[in-house]
Design a protein around this motif. Sequence first.
Motif, PDB file in Angstrom:
ATOM      1  N   ASP A  87       0.823  -1.207   0.000  1.00 52.60           N
ATOM      2  CA  ASP A  87       0.000   0.000   0.000  1.00 52.60           C
ATOM      3  C   ASP A  87       0.856   1.256   0.000  1.00 52.60           C
ATOM      4  O   ASP A  87       0.406   2.332  -0.415  1.00 52.60           O
ATOM      5  N   LEU A  88       2.091   1.134   0.475  1.00 55.49           N
ATOM      6  CA  LEU A  88       3.010   2.268   0.520  1.00 55.49           C
ATOM      7  C   LEU A  88       3.963   2.286  -0.668  1.00 55.49           C
ATOM      8  O   LEU A  88       4.536   3.325  -0.998  1.00 55.49           O
ATOM      9  N   GLY A  89       4.155   1.112  -1.297  1.00 59.61           N
ATOM     10  CA  GLY A  89       5.178   1.021  -2.331  1.00 59.61           C
ATOM     11  C   GLY A  89       6.486   0.582  -1.695  1.00 59.61           C
ATOM     12  O   GLY A  89       6.564   0.316  -0.489  1.00 59.61           O
ATOM     13  N   THR A  90       7.545   0.531  -2.476  1.00 54.46           N
ATOM     14  CA  THR A  90       8.832   0.081  -1.927  1.00 54.46           C
ATOM     15  C   THR A  90       9.523   1.177  -1.123  1.00 54.46           C
ATOM     16  O   THR A  90      10.368   0.896  -0.278  1.00 54.46           O
ATOM     17  N   THR A  91       9.172   2.436  -1.391  1.00 53.09           N
ATOM     18  CA  THR A  91       9.784   3.571  -0.691  1.00 53.09           C
ATOM     19  C   THR A  91       8.698   4.554  -0.267  1.00 53.09           C
ATOM     20  O   THR A  91       7.762   4.809  -1.024  1.00 53.09           O
ATOM     21  N   ALA A  92       8.828   5.088   0.934  1.00 55.39           N
ATOM     22  CA  ALA A  92       7.868   6.079   1.422  1.00 55.39           C
ATOM     23  C   ALA A  92       8.580   7.044   2.362  1.00 55.39           C
ATOM     24  O   ALA A  92       9.431   6.631   3.156  1.00 55.39           O
ATOM     25  N   THR A  93       8.237   8.327   2.260  1.00 50.45           N
ATOM     26  CA  THR A  93       8.855   9.360   3.102  1.00 50.45           C
ATOM     27  C   THR A  93       7.784  10.062   3.930  1.00 50.45           C
ATOM     28  O   THR A  93       6.758  10.509   3.395  1.00 50.45           O
ATOM     29  N   TYR A  94       8.035  10.154   5.223  1.00 50.51           N
ATOM     30  CA  TYR A  94       7.138  10.854   6.137  1.00 50.51           C
ATOM     31  C   TYR A  94       7.859  12.060   6.723  1.00 50.51           C
ATOM     32  O   TYR A  94       9.030  11.983   7.093  1.00 50.51           O
ATOM     33  N   ASN A  95       7.123  13.182   6.790  1.00 52.09           N
ATOM     34  CA  ASN A  95       7.713  14.451   7.219  1.00 52.09           C
ATOM     35  C   ASN A  95       7.216  14.840   8.608  1.00 52.09           C
ATOM     36  O   ASN A  95       6.014  15.048   8.810  1.00 52.09           O
ATOM     37  N   LEU A  96       8.158  14.922   9.537  1.00 59.50           N
ATOM     38  CA  LEU A  96       7.817  15.299  10.906  1.00 59.50           C
ATOM     39  C   LEU A  96       7.889  16.812  11.061  1.00 59.50           C
ATOM     40  O   LEU A  96       8.646  17.494  10.361  1.00 59.50           O
ATOM     41  N   LYS A  97       7.092  17.319  11.999  1.00 59.99           N
ATOM     42  CA  LYS A  97       7.099  18.748  12.295  1.00 59.99           C
ATOM     43  C   LYS A  97       7.558  18.948  13.737  1.00 59.99           C
ATOM     44  O   LYS A  97       7.558  18.029  14.540  1.00 59.99           O
ATOM     45  N   GLY A  98       7.914  20.160  14.053  1.00 64.91           N
ATOM     46  CA  GLY A  98       8.319  20.449  15.423  1.00 64.91           C
ATOM     47  C   GLY A  98       9.825  20.433  15.580  1.00 64.91           C
ATOM     48  O   GLY A  98      10.584  20.165  14.645  1.00 64.91           O
ATOM     49  N   VAL A  99      10.240  20.695  16.795  1.00 63.25           N
ATOM     50  CA  VAL A  99      11.667  20.792  17.097  1.00 63.25           C
ATOM     51  C   VAL A  99      12.097  19.585  17.930  1.00 63.25           C
ATOM     52  O   VAL A  99      11.265  18.843  18.451  1.00 63.25           O
ATOM     53  N   ASN A 100      13.399  19.436  18.041  1.00 59.57           N
ATOM     54  CA  ASN A 100      13.991  18.354  18.842  1.00 59.57           C
ATOM     55  C   ASN A 100      13.547  16.962  18.386  1.00 59.57           C
ATOM     56  O   ASN A 100      13.360  16.058  19.217  1.00 59.57           O
ATOM     57  N   GLN A 101      13.352  16.814  17.091  1.00 64.48           N
ATOM     58  CA  GLN A 101      13.004  15.512  16.542  1.00 64.48           C
ATOM     59  C   GLN A 101      13.448  15.455  15.076  1.00 64.48           C
ATOM     60  O   GLN A 101      13.762  16.488  14.478  1.00 64.48           O
ATOM     61  N   PRO A 102      13.516  14.260  14.501  1.00 66.14           N
ATOM     62  CA  PRO A 102      13.939  14.155  13.101  1.00 66.14           C
ATOM     63  C   PRO A 102      13.004  14.942  12.192  1.00 66.14           C
ATOM     64  O   PRO A 102      11.841  15.186  12.524  1.00 66.14           O
ATOM     65  N   ARG A 103      13.514  15.320  11.022  1.00 65.29           N
ATOM     66  CA  ARG A 103      12.691  16.021  10.039  1.00 65.29           C
ATOM     67  C   ARG A 103      11.975  15.028   9.110  1.00 65.29           C
ATOM     68  O   ARG A 103      10.854  15.275   8.691  1.00 65.29           O
ATOM     69  N   GLU A 104      12.657  13.915   8.821  1.00 68.56           N
ATOM     70  CA  GLU A 104      12.087  12.926   7.899  1.00 68.56           C
ATOM     71  C   GLU A 104      12.342  11.505   8.391  1.00 68.56           C
ATOM     72  O   GLU A 104      13.359  11.235   9.036  1.00 68.56           O
ATOM     73  N   VAL A 105      11.400  10.625   8.055  1.00 65.65           N
ATOM     74  CA  VAL A 105      11.597   9.187   8.205  1.00 65.65           C
ATOM     75  C   VAL A 105      11.375   8.588   6.815  1.00 65.65           C
ATOM     76  O   VAL A 105      10.297   8.748   6.238  1.00 65.65           O
TER      77      VAL A 105
END
Length: 222
Positions: A87-105
Motif C-alpha cells: 500500500d506504501l510502495g517500496t519507498t515512502a517518506t514521512y515528514n515530521l514537524k516540530g523541534v527536537n526531533q527528526p525532520r524525515e523518516v
Amino acid sequence: MKKIKIGLMVGGLLLLAGCGAQEKQATAGSTKAARSTVKMAQSSSSQSTTQQATTAPTSESTSAAATSSQQTDENSAAFPYEVEAKDLGTTATYNLKGVNQPREVVFNQLGTAAATATFYWPDNQTGELKQPGDQRQITLKNVPMTLIRVFSANKVGNSEIRTVKVNTEIVVADKPASTPEAGLNGNMYLFRNSQGSISLATPEYAGNVSEDDADVMEEVLQ
C-alpha cells in the motif's frame, strides 16, 4: 491333343498367378488399413493427452487464485485495520514537524526482509538534512487490534488528541541505550486516516509532553 493339354495347363497357371496377385493386393490393403487405424488411435490419444495437460494448469491456477482470495478475505476479517507494505510502495517518506526531533523518516525496500527506516535530522544552521541518516532495520507485522492515542497531524498545540485503531506495527531495531541514537528507539504504527491516506504513528521523540500524555504518539503524514 498335346496342344490342347498344354493350353489348359498354361491357362491354369495364369489363373493361379492372378489369384495370388489378388490375394497379395487384398493382404496389402488390409495391412494399410490396420496401420491407418493404429495411427488414428495414436493421434487421438496424443490429442487427448495434450488437452489434459493444457487443462490441468488452468485448473491449478484457478484453485490457487481461489485459495489466495480466501486467505485475503480471512486476513481482512482478522486484521480489518491492516496496512500492507504494497500500500506504501517500496519507498515512502514521512515528514515530521516540530523541534527536537527528526525532520524525515524514509522507508526503503518495504515488503522485503531488508526493509529499513532512516531518520534524518535537520542541520540547525543550514536547515538541510544531515547525512548520513540513522538507519534501522524494520519489520512490518500484524497485531491484534490495538487502540492508540495520537497527536493529530493537523493539531493546534496539543489540544487535538484522538484515539485510532491499528493492526499494523512497525518493529524498529533499537540502538543501545547508552548511545545518542537511543532516543529514536520504539516501535511505530500505520493506519488509514479519514482522508484515505496512510498515517504513521511515531513515538513522541521530542519528549515535551505532560505525564498524562506520555503514551500519546505523533501522527505523521507523507
